[in-house]
Scaffold this active site. Sequence first.
Site, PDB file in Angstrom:
ATOM      1  N   THR A   6      52.279  14.219  82.380  1.00  0.00           N
ATOM      2  CA  THR A   6      51.337  15.195  82.904  1.00  0.00           C
ATOM      3  C   THR A   6      50.386  14.505  83.865  1.00  0.00           C
ATOM      4  O   THR A   6      50.133  13.304  83.753  1.00  0.00           O
ATOM      5  CB  THR A   6      50.547  15.855  81.757  1.00  0.00           C
ATOM      6  OG1 THR A   6      51.462  16.487  80.868  1.00  0.00           O
ATOM      7  CG2 THR A   6      49.548  16.889  82.253  1.00  0.00           C
TER       8      THR A   6
ATOM      9  N   GLU B 205      59.994  20.922  79.059  1.00  0.00           N
ATOM     10  CA  GLU B 205      58.858  21.697  78.572  1.00  0.00           C
ATOM     11  C   GLU B 205      59.154  22.536  77.339  1.00  0.00           C
ATOM     12  O   GLU B 205      58.250  22.852  76.559  1.00  0.00           O
ATOM     13  CB  GLU B 205      58.357  22.611  79.685  1.00  0.00           C
ATOM     14  CG  GLU B 205      56.887  22.857  79.642  1.00  0.00           C
ATOM     15  CD  GLU B 205      56.096  21.593  79.912  1.00  0.00           C
ATOM     16  OE1 GLU B 205      55.288  21.223  79.049  1.00  0.00           O
ATOM     17  OE2 GLU B 205      56.287  20.973  80.980  1.00  0.00           O
TER      18      GLU B 205
ATOM     19  N   SER C 178      48.481  22.406  76.036  1.00  0.00           N
ATOM     20  CA  SER C 178      47.154  21.839  75.807  1.00  0.00           C
ATOM     21  C   SER C 178      46.375  21.652  77.102  1.00  0.00           C
ATOM     22  O   SER C 178      45.201  21.253  77.058  1.00  0.00           O
ATOM     23  CB  SER C 178      47.275  20.467  75.124  1.00  0.00           C
ATOM     24  OG  SER C 178      47.909  20.569  73.882  1.00  0.00           O
TER      25      SER C 178
ATOM     26  N   THR D 141      52.661  19.286  85.110  1.00  0.00           N
ATOM     27  CA  THR D 141      53.358  18.542  84.055  1.00  0.00           C
ATOM     28  C   THR D 141      54.871  18.709  84.141  1.00  0.00           C
ATOM     29  O   THR D 141      55.369  19.731  84.614  1.00  0.00           O
ATOM     30  CB  THR D 141      52.881  19.013  82.657  1.00  0.00           C
ATOM     31  OG1 THR D 141      53.512  18.219  81.647  1.00  0.00           O
ATOM     32  CG2 THR D 141      53.203  20.482  82.426  1.00  0.00           C
TER      33      THR D 141
ATOM     34  N   GLY E  35      47.477  14.078  78.702  1.00  0.00           N
ATOM     35  CA  GLY E  35      47.522  13.392  77.414  1.00  0.00           C
ATOM     36  C   GLY E  35      47.840  14.281  76.235  1.00  0.00           C
ATOM     37  O   GLY E  35      47.360  14.066  75.131  1.00  0.00           O
ATOM     38  N   GLY E  36      48.636  15.322  76.471  1.00  0.00           N
ATOM     39  CA  GLY E  36      49.110  16.152  75.379  1.00  0.00           C
ATOM     40  C   GLY E  36      47.995  16.823  74.615  1.00  0.00           C
ATOM     41  O   GLY E  36      47.033  17.333  75.190  1.00  0.00           O
TER      42      GLY E  36
END
Length: 579
Positions: free
Chosen positions: A396, A433, A462, A414, A483-484
Site C-alpha cells: 500500500t 485484494e 483499513s 494499494t 500498513g494494513g
Amino acid sequence: MSHRLLIPFAALALSACATLPATTTAPPRIGQLDSATAGAQGIVSAADPRASQAGAEMLRAGGTATDAAIATMLALTVVEPQSSGIGGGGFLVRGDPNGAVTTYDGRENAPAAANPEWFFKDGKPMSIREAIPGGRSVGVPGSIRMAALAHRQHGKLPWKRLFGPAIRLARDGFAVTPRLHEVLAEYPVTGAYDAEGRDLFYNQDGTAAATGRIIRNPALADFLTELSEKGPGAFYTGQNPTAATVRINQAPTNPAPTTPSDFAAYQAKERQPLCGAYRGYRICGMGPPSSGATTVYATLKQLERFDLGALGKDSPVAWHLIAESERLAYADRGRYLGDGDFVAVPAAGLMDPAYLASRSALIDPARTLGVISPGTPPGAQALSWADPATQPENGTSHFVAVDKAGSAVSYTSTIESIFGSGLVVNGYYLNNELTDFNLAPSDANGRPTANRVEAGKRPRSSMAPTLVYGPDGALRLAIGAAGGATIPAQVLKAIIGVIDWKLSAQDAIALPVIFAPEGDTVFVEKGSALEAMIPALVALGHKSVIAREPSFKANAIERVGNRWIGAADPRSEGAAVAE
C-alpha cells in the site's frame, strides 16, 4: 500485506529521501523535505521522491491537486511496483478551499463467479499464505476508473498529460532503491511468481536486482501510453482485460474464473464523506467499504474527555489511553464494517457523539479494561464478528497533494500484499485484494460474517485518507498511511500529535505507533520510546505488550500560518516536493 498473523509490524527500511532523476544509477539519498508557500505554490508528498516529483510537475503545468495525485499514483506504479498502482485500487478524499469534501471509492471488487466459499480447498478455508499467490485473490482493479471519475470532476490538465512522468520512468528507466531491493529479496514468492516479474526485477541466478540497478519496463510504458491516448476505457475493455483474465484463469496457483466482463462492469463510486468534530477541528475521511474514518474518528472522540495535551507524548498514561480507545474502536470495526452496498453498516451510529461518549466512559486512565466487546451504535444490526487484525499489509502507498488554489487530495492506493498476487500483466502487478475478505464466510456459530466474499462485493479496508480542518474552517492537515490494520492507528496518533501535542506534521508522523486491536495484546514499535514504556503499560494492566519492528509509511501536508509544509515518514523512502 505481509500475512504474518497478528504481527502488524514487518520491517520497512530507511529514511526520507530527496528527488533524483529517473535515469540515475544511484538510489534516492537521504535529504530534507521541501515545503511550499500557501497561495503561491502547491506541494506533493509521496512514498517515493520520483512520484512526488511527477505530481509536482503537474502542479507546475497548472494542474490541480487531483491532477497531481493521479500523476503520482501512475508514477508509483512504475517505481514502487510492490505497493500500489493501476493493478489495484484505492480511496481518494478531496477537499476544496471552502471545506467541501468529496470522497471516491476505487476499491477492487470480486468477480461475478465469486461466492462465500471462494477461498475453500478440500471443503475448508485456505490459509492466508495459500490464498495470496495466483488468480483467486485478484479483485477487479479500480484505480483507473476512480482516477478518471475524480479527473472528470476536478482535473484541469488533459488526461494524457498526467501519464508523461510515469511513461518516462518506465521507458527510460529508474534506479532500484534499497527498499525495493529488500522486498524483492524477501518476497520472491510474489515478486518472482510470474516470468514477466522475474525478467524485470531478478537476475538469471534468481537473486534480486541490486540497489542502484536501472530497471526499464517497456511493456508498462507501452500500456501507459495506450491508456493515455485511448482513455480509461482501455483498461477495462480490449486487450488488457483479455490478457489479465487469461493470466488469472491460467495461473499456476489458484486459477479463477474471472472474465473480461468483470472488468467491463467495474464502476468507481462517489461516496458520502464521514466527518466529525474533535477539539474544535473537523476530521473528514472515507466511509465504507473503508473502516478508516470510523476507526480513526471513534478513537479520537473517545479520547476527547482526557487532557492528552497536559499528559504529553512522553506519558505512559497517554499511550495507555490511546491503546484503550483503539481497542474499543477496533472491536466495533470488526463487528460492523464491510461493503455498505451489501451489508447495513451503521456508519453514522459509529460516529455518533453520544454513542462514543458511552464508549469513552468505559476507559479508565488507571487500569486497562478486561474483555473488550463491540458496542451497539444507533442503527446497528446483528452482524457477525470478523477479526480486524490478522492481515497486516505492506502493499500500500499513501500520497497527498495541495494546489495553489488551496484544494487538497489525500489518496491511498494499494495492491494489498507486497507484489499483490504475483501476476504481471502489461508490466504491472495485479492485486491480491480479495484476501481482505474473511476467508471463512461464517463465524464459530455458523452466522455469516459482514465481510464474507460475495460476487461484486468490495472487501473491507483499513485505508484512512484523512483531511483535518482547523477551528477557522481552513485545511490544517492532509494525511494518510500504509500498513494494513495499523493504518488508523498511524493516522490517529499523528492527528493527536498535531492537535494535542502541538507537533509539526513531520514530528507527529515520526512518533512511535501503538497498535491495540480488541484482544489483550498491545503492539508497540520496537526501538522507540514506547518500548521503554512496556513496564509502565504492564503496570496499568495490559497483559501482553509486544515490541515489533515497524511497518509504517505515512505522508502528510500541513498548513502552518501562510505556508504549506510537506511531511514524510522517516521510516520510509518518502519525500515532499514543492511546485
